[in-house]
Design an enzyme around this catalytic site. Structure first.
Site, PDB file in Angstrom:
ATOM      1  N   PHE A  27       0.837  -1.193   0.000  1.00 15.67           N
ATOM      2  CA  PHE A  27       0.000   0.000   0.000  1.00 15.67           C
ATOM      3  C   PHE A  27       0.877   1.250   0.000  1.00 15.67           C
ATOM      4  O   PHE A  27       0.642   2.211   0.705  1.00 15.67           O
ATOM      5  CB  PHE A  27      -0.943   0.002   1.207  1.00 15.67           C
ATOM      6  CG  PHE A  27      -2.115   0.950   1.073  1.00 15.67           C
ATOM      7  CD1 PHE A  27      -3.079   0.762   0.096  1.00 15.67           C
ATOM      8  CD2 PHE A  27      -2.249   2.029   1.935  1.00 15.67           C
ATOM      9  CE1 PHE A  27      -4.158   1.620  -0.026  1.00 15.67           C
ATOM     10  CE2 PHE A  27      -3.332   2.897   1.841  1.00 15.67           C
ATOM     11  CZ  PHE A  27      -4.284   2.700   0.849  1.00 15.67           C
ATOM     12  N   ASP A  85      11.029  -3.077  -5.098  1.00 17.47           N
ATOM     13  CA  ASP A  85      11.782  -4.076  -5.857  1.00 17.47           C
ATOM     14  C   ASP A  85      12.729  -4.874  -4.972  1.00 17.47           C
ATOM     15  O   ASP A  85      12.872  -6.092  -5.134  1.00 17.47           O
ATOM     16  CB  ASP A  85      12.610  -3.397  -6.963  1.00 17.47           C
ATOM     17  CG  ASP A  85      11.749  -2.845  -8.079  1.00 17.47           C
ATOM     18  OD1 ASP A  85      10.696  -3.440  -8.370  1.00 17.47           O
ATOM     19  OD2 ASP A  85      12.141  -1.823  -8.688  1.00 17.47           O
ATOM     20  N   ILE A  87      12.670  -5.863  -1.956  1.00 15.56           N
ATOM     21  CA  ILE A  87      12.158  -6.869  -1.009  1.00 15.56           C
ATOM     22  C   ILE A  87      11.211  -7.874  -1.675  1.00 15.56           C
ATOM     23  O   ILE A  87      10.747  -8.804  -1.030  1.00 15.56           O
ATOM     24  CB  ILE A  87      11.450  -6.213   0.190  1.00 15.56           C
ATOM     25  CG1 ILE A  87      10.197  -5.449  -0.243  1.00 15.56           C
ATOM     26  CG2 ILE A  87      12.402  -5.320   0.957  1.00 15.56           C
ATOM     27  CD1 ILE A  87       9.336  -4.962   0.912  1.00 15.56           C
ATOM     28  N   GLN A  88      10.930  -7.684  -2.957  1.00 16.64           N
ATOM     29  CA  GLN A  88       9.967  -8.567  -3.625  1.00 16.64           C
ATOM     30  C   GLN A  88      10.395 -10.027  -3.589  1.00 16.64           C
ATOM     31  O   GLN A  88       9.572 -10.918  -3.312  1.00 16.64           O
ATOM     32  CB  GLN A  88       9.750  -8.122  -5.070  1.00 16.64           C
ATOM     33  CG  GLN A  88       8.852  -6.915  -5.209  1.00 16.64           C
ATOM     34  CD  GLN A  88       8.506  -6.620  -6.670  1.00 16.64           C
ATOM     35  OE1 GLN A  88       8.695  -7.453  -7.555  1.00 16.64           O
ATOM     36  NE2 GLN A  88       7.988  -5.424  -6.912  1.00 16.64           N
ATOM     37  N   HIS A 110       6.523  -3.471 -12.599  1.00 13.51           N
ATOM     38  CA  HIS A 110       7.895  -3.244 -13.058  1.00 13.51           C
ATOM     39  C   HIS A 110       8.511  -4.617 -13.232  1.00 13.51           C
ATOM     40  O   HIS A 110       8.356  -5.491 -12.374  1.00 13.51           O
ATOM     41  CB  HIS A 110       8.663  -2.410 -12.039  1.00 13.51           C
ATOM     42  CG  HIS A 110      10.057  -2.059 -12.445  1.00 13.51           C
ATOM     43  ND1 HIS A 110      10.416  -1.805 -13.752  1.00 13.51           N
ATOM     44  CD2 HIS A 110      11.195  -1.897 -11.709  1.00 13.51           C
ATOM     45  CE1 HIS A 110      11.704  -1.503 -13.807  1.00 13.51           C
ATOM     46  NE2 HIS A 110      12.199  -1.571 -12.575  1.00 13.51           N
ATOM     47  N   GLY A 136       2.201   6.316  -8.470  1.00  7.97           N
ATOM     48  CA  GLY A 136       0.882   5.870  -8.036  1.00  7.97           C
ATOM     49  C   GLY A 136      -0.049   6.989  -7.622  1.00  7.97           C
ATOM     50  O   GLY A 136      -1.265   6.914  -7.841  1.00  7.97           O
ATOM     51  N   ASP A 193      12.854   1.610 -18.600  1.00 14.19           N
ATOM     52  CA  ASP A 193      12.383   2.305 -17.401  1.00 14.19           C
ATOM     53  C   ASP A 193      13.555   2.700 -16.504  1.00 14.19           C
ATOM     54  O   ASP A 193      13.646   3.846 -16.051  1.00 14.19           O
ATOM     55  CB  ASP A 193      11.406   1.415 -16.634  1.00 14.19           C
ATOM     56  CG  ASP A 193      10.766   2.130 -15.454  1.00 14.19           C
ATOM     57  OD1 ASP A 193       9.949   3.036 -15.694  1.00 14.19           O
ATOM     58  OD2 ASP A 193      11.068   1.779 -14.307  1.00 14.19           O
ATOM     59  N   GLU A 197      14.763   6.598 -15.771  1.00 17.00           N
ATOM     60  CA  GLU A 197      14.838   7.123 -14.408  1.00 17.00           C
ATOM     61  C   GLU A 197      16.231   7.632 -14.077  1.00 17.00           C
ATOM     62  O   GLU A 197      16.392   8.718 -13.503  1.00 17.00           O
ATOM     63  CB  GLU A 197      14.450   6.021 -13.411  1.00 17.00           C
ATOM     64  CG  GLU A 197      12.982   5.622 -13.449  1.00 17.00           C
ATOM     65  CD  GLU A 197      12.693   4.362 -12.666  1.00 17.00           C
ATOM     66  OE1 GLU A 197      11.512   4.060 -12.451  1.00 17.00           O
ATOM     67  OE2 GLU A 197      13.643   3.649 -12.270  1.00 17.00           O
ATOM     68  N   SER A 254       9.935  32.491 -25.608  1.00 18.28           N
ATOM     69  CA  SER A 254      10.424  33.638 -26.382  1.00 18.28           C
ATOM     70  C   SER A 254      11.491  33.209 -27.387  1.00 18.28           C
ATOM     71  O   SER A 254      12.121  32.150 -27.241  1.00 18.28           O
ATOM     72  CB  SER A 254      11.013  34.687 -25.436  1.00 18.28           C
ATOM     73  OG  SER A 254      12.216  34.204 -24.850  1.00 18.28           O
TER      74      SER A 254
END
Length: 341
Positions: A27, A85, A87-88, A110, A136, A193, A197, A254
């Site tokens: 979250f 990423d 801790i995935q 990602h 997000g 990506d 970044e 300009s």
């Protein structure tokens, strides 16, 4: 160059996603943005979170359904992994993989952990991506404004044969069918990506802003004027580029500014910069950046914390905070409220 296929709501079975149970793991910015949009689109959503943690409390405050990660995975048809990423792979190994069943849809926003093989799902799992091209909080604010941000979709494994349809329907439910959805691959999304970044959007841009700010301040100019000229006005320029490309930006500014663009811009961003960009891209392509990043967090992320501390205490942050507190352009409809999302 092949023509680009853009999928819109009219091309998509928008009801398909409503027949599936969706577990949003996390979250944070994307978990908040995507999850809230799915709920408002009429989807059956649960948030898989650490029980009693800060995210659990925030989600409960919104009246959202929460479960432990393991229970959410068992309950769901689609498991969308929206935790950081770094801790995935650990969370996947300990709490997600043991509870997966054949035919489920494992989703990412990602491709990092799949592309670099930190997560290796079994062959009987669908592996798909829906990647909104915005943070997000913007995914949420655009949806609430009856708009949407474009999304990329990708299919890594299609065990059940309908993964693309699921990805499109999910992307539609978070608002991307209002603006456009493009199909890519996990490799292409991940590498472009990361490069965008690092070299341009975050790394390149913030370094350029700070260098300009420091140059003016060191030359004796007011830091307040420096902030306005090299940081605040950047949004105005980017908005023009966003709506009509660099040419529209040139049309709006300009002649003096446009001439300065053509003659001085290449002196700042010269061929040596492009050469270093190629080095950055090579490190992304060969996996050495991914290894460096993962090792940093496995070793306690001390360098990362040091970098963050230096950035947060830069003079431009103090000056910017003071200026923003005195003006009202930034006070209403803020996308980010750190206590809530």
């Amino acid at each position: 160059m092949n023509s680009l296929k853009i999928y819109l709501d009219k091309d998509i079975n928008t009801e398909l996603i409503k027949t599936k149970k969706i577990a949003i793991i996390g979250f944070g910015s994307q978990g908040y943005g995507q999850g809230m949009n799915l709920v408002d689109s009429g989807c059956d959503v649960v948030f898989g979170l650490r029980q009693g943690g800060q995210s659990w409390i925030k989600a409960k405050d919104y009246g959202l359904k929460t479960m432990s990660i393991a229970d959410a995975v068992k309950w769901a048809d689609i498991v969308q992994i929206l935790i950081p990423d770094e801790i995935q792979s650990k969370v996947y190994k300990e709490e997600i993989e043991p509870n997966l069943r054949s035919g489920q849809y494992l989703m990412f926003s990602h491709g990092f952990n799949i592309h670099y093989n930190y997560i290796k799902p079994s062959n009987n799992i669908n592996v798909i991506m829906v990647a909104p091209k915005a943070p997000g909080h913007t995914v949420r604010s655009e949806y609430v404004s009856n708009k949407g941000v474009p999304s990329l979709i990708a299919i890594q494994q299609d065990y059940t044969g309908n993964s693309k349809e699921i990805a499109l329907s999910y992307a539609s439910a978070i608002g991307s069918g209002r603006t456009g959805i493009i199909e890519t691959s996990f490799r292409e999304e991940t590498e472009t990506d990361l490069f965008g970044e690092q070299a341009v959007l975050c790394g390149g841009c913030s370094a350029l802003i700070k260098a300009g700010f420091e140059t003016l301040v060191e030359a004796g100019y007011s830091p307040y004027m420096a902030y306005f000229e090299v940081c605040h006005e950047l949004k105005l320029i980017v908005d023009l580029i966003y709506q009509g490309g660099i040419d529209d930006m040139h049309y709006s500014i300009s002649n003096n500014a446009e001439y300065g663009d053509y003659t001085r811009g290449p002196k700042v961003i010269d061929s040596s910069v492009k050469s270093r960009m190629k080095e950055i891209l090579t490190q992304i392509q060969d996996g050495s950046y991914a290894k460096e990043f993962m090792n940093e967090f496995q070793d306690g992320s001390n360098k990362f914390k040091e970098y963050r501390n230096i950035a947060q205490n830069h003079q431009i942050e103090q000056v910017g905070s003071e200026i923003r507190s005195l003006f009202n352009w930034n006070s209403e409809n803020k996308m980010i409220d750190r206590s809530k999302n």
